[in-house]
Design an enzyme around this catalytic site. Structure first.
Site, PDB file in Angstrom:
ATOM      1  N   ASN A 395     -19.448  33.514  25.891  1.00  0.00           N
ATOM      2  CA  ASN A 395     -18.922  32.293  25.469  1.00  0.00           C
ATOM      3  C   ASN A 395     -18.630  31.246  26.597  1.00  0.00           C
ATOM      4  O   ASN A 395     -18.471  31.820  27.841  1.00  0.00           O
ATOM      5  CB  ASN A 395     -17.265  32.247  24.963  1.00  0.00           C
ATOM      6  N   GLU A 428     -23.901  38.476  31.390  1.00  0.00           N
ATOM      7  CA  GLU A 428     -23.106  37.401  30.500  1.00  0.00           C
ATOM      8  C   GLU A 428     -23.349  35.889  31.385  1.00  0.00           C
ATOM      9  O   GLU A 428     -23.120  35.078  30.684  1.00  0.00           O
ATOM     10  CB  GLU A 428     -21.709  37.878  30.373  1.00  0.00           C
ATOM     11  N   HIS A 431     -26.351  34.267  30.696  1.00  0.00           N
ATOM     12  CA  HIS A 431     -26.279  33.621  29.365  1.00  0.00           C
ATOM     13  C   HIS A 431     -25.956  32.150  29.921  1.00  0.00           C
ATOM     14  O   HIS A 431     -26.083  31.375  28.805  1.00  0.00           O
ATOM     15  CB  HIS A 431     -25.421  34.257  28.571  1.00  0.00           C
TER      16      HIS A 431
END
Length: 978
Positions: A395, A428, A431
């Site tokens: 996220n 992560e 990303h």
């Protein structure tokens, strides 16, 4: 996002070639006679069904009638019964059946969420700002599991707001869409605003907006968080839930005053909220929510967050709970800006969060430098969750993930867990660029997110921070080997694969989207040069900032930087399934090389062998100075070719094991390469080459292309090896063979004897004690040797570990159990244990001191050898285990040879309950896989086939196809066994 089944040492369960399917060596059991003979194993002890016929070990042309229950992947929409040929069909669905209409596009969402952690409910209100791209008289959006209020549409083309009750919506439950018919047509170029309230339960389903539980002061408490990828944002608020439909988000969270609110962006304001003070002047969302809170006397607060950049719904995030945090910061090397970095946990585990925060601080500036693009958000948080389905989730601005993905006790550092946490956090963060700044246009292109995050986050960037991890070599045994294992099956699928609905999207988060994609990108980087490759990637990202992309966009960026025709090199790797085996034969003037599709079941039939890959061969030879010379310019882009070469000197293809292909040499050449590679000093071949040789050997034997004896003879050449990663590959290769013969204990015993001859001398040299002064390789080699010898039932090792466990059991003092040996020590304790041991492990699972201890205890509960305790374990699974831990329980039981079939039976008995617990999650496909992919007999197959007849398998259809692949040679189209 990192999937839940990843590196075993780090706390997740990895599906590796070492857990190979039991009949895949049927084709090579005759060579196994020679293997056993070579190692002084009595041939009379072999099972009677071994085929005595001989064939060429180099290029066999047929293999016996057989079938295999085997794991691989496909993206076919056909039913289970129609897929038994193993072929992968192309989908034929009209995109309009599963994609939202393109006549409207959201540009901005005003989203307000009220969370009640005591009633475990949430309410919300959304205003979606829309652009009309094409005249329309209806609005279609995604929604699932929400109770909607009335809908209000305002537009300059309407005289007044159009208000309708939720009952006016046309609901497509299967497609998770709702359509509102309008009284008039919205003209192209106009704008509109759709307003709707909604409410739902905070379930424990680990998708959408859900609850997670933890224990504090002897009481169970809750917090809430989101997991939206791939298609669960619609379970938290009505939206246009497709990656291409980017919009900005202004999030407002209402919660109890004594909790933290988190979202993608920093909070711009926070103040007390009194629902009873609402008036006609109150904003519409707060007015609607105030009605839901009428009569509440509790203290609430309202937190408003800054507006996000344009982003896809699947990376929107918010959370509420009694969190605490550690804080750091980094300074941008591009702008000099200082950004805060935090990691949030529940108060009981915050002391284990520092390492993950440190990794984030170190890698962020490196990404900015490599891509020449600054991280665009004002902060980057990480939230650690006790209930989380996947491994971790990217996220934007608020990374989330499991405790095992981010927590490391500084007083009990497990090297494997440390590596996995560093890898996860870096993945992560990658990303933030791959997926968040630039997003794939549709899930067909998932690899543009996951392949790049795997390569950049787990190799290129991580190597700059932790060179001692030797991540380039680790990549071979983890990502590359995992990709090979899956892609060697007829039921594989291309990296770029059509995904027509949410059920299929969930299932492509597999080793092809991650590991194979990263592997082919790594090969491309090596071919064009890493510096030019990264420059091309930077061009690609800059051309699609805050936008969406497809494969051709990436190729264009790299082509611009390199001048290479990238589509010519790469299209077959990305758009076709499978990978090649390159067969090398020697001529008087050099070598003749030929490419064919590699299949684990044997030589590919013509219809399965049509792809011609462009293969950078990376030929390593010896130079005039006696040092290795690598020629990266040689490419095999036809079926076969001849390469001039002096074969009297050492040579090897696939230098550094960077290419995505296996190499089949003649037995004589393989022996010569192995001899050169095994030299203690001055070898022409590096240890990455040794890893590749060791990984290729059992795979080629599995396919019947060489003899099993050749594989173990190759392994035997490396008895004096010093590199941990080479020994790790040796261990994996032997486990492949052990797992093949798991139903024949005598043969397993003989193979275990061979394993002990390799690993016990290492234990005698290194001992059982770990020192702070030791390098990582020494520590990991000790761990690997002890684990292998213990699994091979070496008496002295078992007794030593049992003694250490007994001390812990009696005193509660675990100081004699090094963190790196915790898992194997617990396992030995269970294998030799009874009720006291079982209860000890159960207590650790219920209240774990660390994530590693929890997983070690779960796997111990699955390792008992008596029916009574395994039955108790199943009762624990059904009544007390967290849903996120099902994959650990099932993986552990799958590794317990005695209870593999019992696991399948228990799964079938409780099928409905397991589906209900995991429906919609990634875990479901793994428990289906783990329950069946080790079965071996025809009776097992027929029984399991019958069980799934008539069941809705759409949520794990690919896994089922991958798990049940029938093979029968002699049939031109490989039809099912009659």
């Amino acid at each position: 996002m990192l999937q839940g089944v990843r590196g075993c040492r780090g706390g997740w369960i990895q599906s590796t070639p070492s857990l190979s399917r039991s009949l895949f060596f049927t084709c090579t059991r005759t060579p196994l006679r020679r293997l056993l003979s070579d190692h002084h194993i009595d041939r009379a002890s072999l099972p009677a069904f071994i085929n005595p016929s001989r064939r060429s070990p180099h290029r066999p042309t047929s293999f016996p009638h057989t079938f295999t229950l085997s794991l691989s992947r496909s993206c076919s929409s056909h039913s289970f019964l129609s897929m038994s040929t193993g072929a992968t069909a192309e989908t034929t669905k009209d995109p309009n059946q599963y994609r939202l209409p393109t006549d409207l596009k959201p540009t901005h969402y005003d989203l307000t969420i009220h969370t009640d952690l005591e009633k475990l409910k949430f309410n919300g209100f959304i205003t979606a700002h829309l652009e009309v791209k094409k005249a329309t008289n209806s609005i279609t959006f995604n929604t699932a599991d929400l109770t909607l209020g009335s809908l209000s549409l305002t537009s300059s083309s309407l005289n007044e707001p159009y208000v309708q009750p939720a009952s006016a919506l046309q609901i497509d439950t299967k497609a998770e869409r709702a359509t509102l018919q309008l009284p008039a047509t919205l003209p192209e170029g106009s704008t509109a605003q759709l307003k709707v309230g909604f409410q739902a339960e905070l379930t424990g389903g680990m998708m959408g907006y859900y609850r997670s539980a933890f224990e504090q002061d002897g009481k169970t408490k809750y917090y809430s968080l989101t997991q939206f990828e791939p298609t669960a944002a619609r379970r938290a608020f009505p939206c246009w839930d497709e990656p291409l439909l980017k919009a900005t988000f202004a999030v407002t969270l209402i919660s109890r005053a004594d909790t933290f609110n988190l979202s993608n962006m920093p909070a711009e304001s926070e103040e007390a909220y009194d629902p009873s003070a609402s008036s006609s002047a109150t904003t519409e969302p707060l007015s609607w929510l105030a009605e839901k809170l009428t009569g509440s006397t509790e203290n609430w607060k309202i937190t408003k967050f800054e507006t996000t950049p344009p982003m896809s719904t699947y990376i929107v995030a918010f959370a509420n709970g009694p969190f605490t945090y550690l804080e750091s910061s980094y300074k941008s090397p591009l702008s000099g800006k200082v950004r805060p970095l935090r990691i949030y946990t529940t108060p009981d585990v915050i002391h284990q969060a520092q390492f993950a925060l440190d990794v984030k601080e170190k890698v962020l500036p490196l990404y900015e430098q490599v891509f020449d693009i600054e991280y665009p958000l004002p902060k980057l948080d990480t939230l650690v969750a006790t209930d989380f389905d996947a491994g971790a989730m990217e996220n934007w601005g608020l990374i989330t993930g499991r405790t095992s993905a981010f927590l490391l006790d500084p007083q009990k550092v497990d090297i494997g867990a440390k590596k996995q946490i560093a890898s996860t956090q870096s993945h992560e963060v990658a990303h933030m660029w791959f997926g968040n700044i630039t997003t794939m246009a549709w899930w067909d292109y998932l690899y543009l997110n996951e392949g790049f995050a795997s390569l950049m986050g787990e190799v290129i960037i991580l190597n700059k921070v932790f060179p001692e991890f030797k991540v380039n070599a680790t990549f071979i045994s983890s990502h590359l080997n995992r990709a090979f294992s899956l892609d060697a099956k007829l039921s594989s699928h291309p990296i770029e694969v059509e995904c027509p609905d949410a059920n299929m999207i969930n299932q492509i988060f597999d080793s092809l989207s991650y590991a194979k994609a990263a592997s082919v990108l790594r090969m491309l980087s090596n071919y064009v040069g890493e510096e030019k490759f990264l420059k091309g990637v930077s061009i690609y990202l800059k051309q699609h900032l805050y936008g969406s992309s497809v494969t051709e966009d990436l190729w264009e960026g790299i082509k611009t930087a390199t001048g290479v025709d990238i589509p010519k090199v790469m299209d077959a790797w990305v758009k076709q399934m499978g990978f090649p085996v390159v067969t090398v034969t020697e001529t008087k003037d050099g070598i003749h090389v030929r490419q064919d599709r590699f299949l684990e079941s044997g030589p590919a039939l013509p219809k399965d062998n049509e792809t011609i890959w462009t293969i950078p061969l990376s030929l390593v030879t010896v130079g005039a100075d006696g040092k290795p010379v690598v020629d990266n310019s040689i490419v095999l882009d036809s079926r076969e070719k001849t390469i001039p070469l002096d074969t009297s000197k050492p040579f090897k293809l696939n230098a550094g094991t960077v290419g995505v292909f296996r190499v089949l040499y003649t037995p004589e050449r393989l022996a010569a390469i192995a001899k050169e590679a095994a030299k203690s000093k001055g070898s022409l071949f590096g240890f990455e080459d040794r890893i590749g040789l060791i990984n290729d050997a059992p795979a080629l034997a599995k396919a019947g292309l060489t003899e099993v004896s050749s594989a173990l003879t190759l392994i035997d050449n490396f008895r004096n090896e010093t590199e941990y990663l080479v020994w790790s590959s040796i261990a994996d290769s032997i486990e492949v063979i052990v797992n093949t013969w798991w139903e024949h204990q005598h043969i397993v015993d003989l193979l275990n004897s061979f394993r002990n001859k390799l690993f016990v001398p290492i234990i005698k040299r290194l001992g059982y004690e770990y020192s702070e002064d030791e390098d990582i390789d020494t520590k990991e080699l000790r761990t690997k040797a002890i684990v292998q010898a213990a699994n091979a039932e070496e008496k002295s090792v078992v007794e030593e570990l049992r003694s250490r466990f007994n001390h812990f059991l009696k005193t509660g003092d675990d100081s004699r159990i090094p963190p790196d040996l915790q898992r194997i020590t617990f396992k030995i304790g269970a294998q030799n244990g009874g009720q006291a041991e079982w209860e000890k492990f159960a207590s650790i699972v219920n209240k774990p001191p660390t994530p590693s201890a929890a997983i070690a205890a779960i796997l111990a509960l699955t390792s008992f050898k008596e029916d009574k305790y395994i039955e108790q374990t199943f009762n624990f699974i059904d009544t007390k285990s967290r849903d996120q831990d099902l994959i650990y329980f099932f993986s552990g039981l799958r590794q317990n040879f005695k209870y593999r079939k019992y696991l399948s039976m228990k799964f079938k008995e409780s099928y409905d309950a397991y589906v209900k617990r995991t429906e919609g999650n990634f875990s479901l496909q793994y428990i289906v896989q783990f329950s069946h992919d080790s079965l071996s007999t025809f009776e097992d197959y027929k029984e399991t086939e019958k069980f799934f007849e008539g069941k809705d398998t759409s949520k794990y259809d690919m896994t089922l196809k991958q798990t049940f692949v029938q093979r029968r040679s002699g049939l031109s189209d490989r039809q099912p066994i009659s």
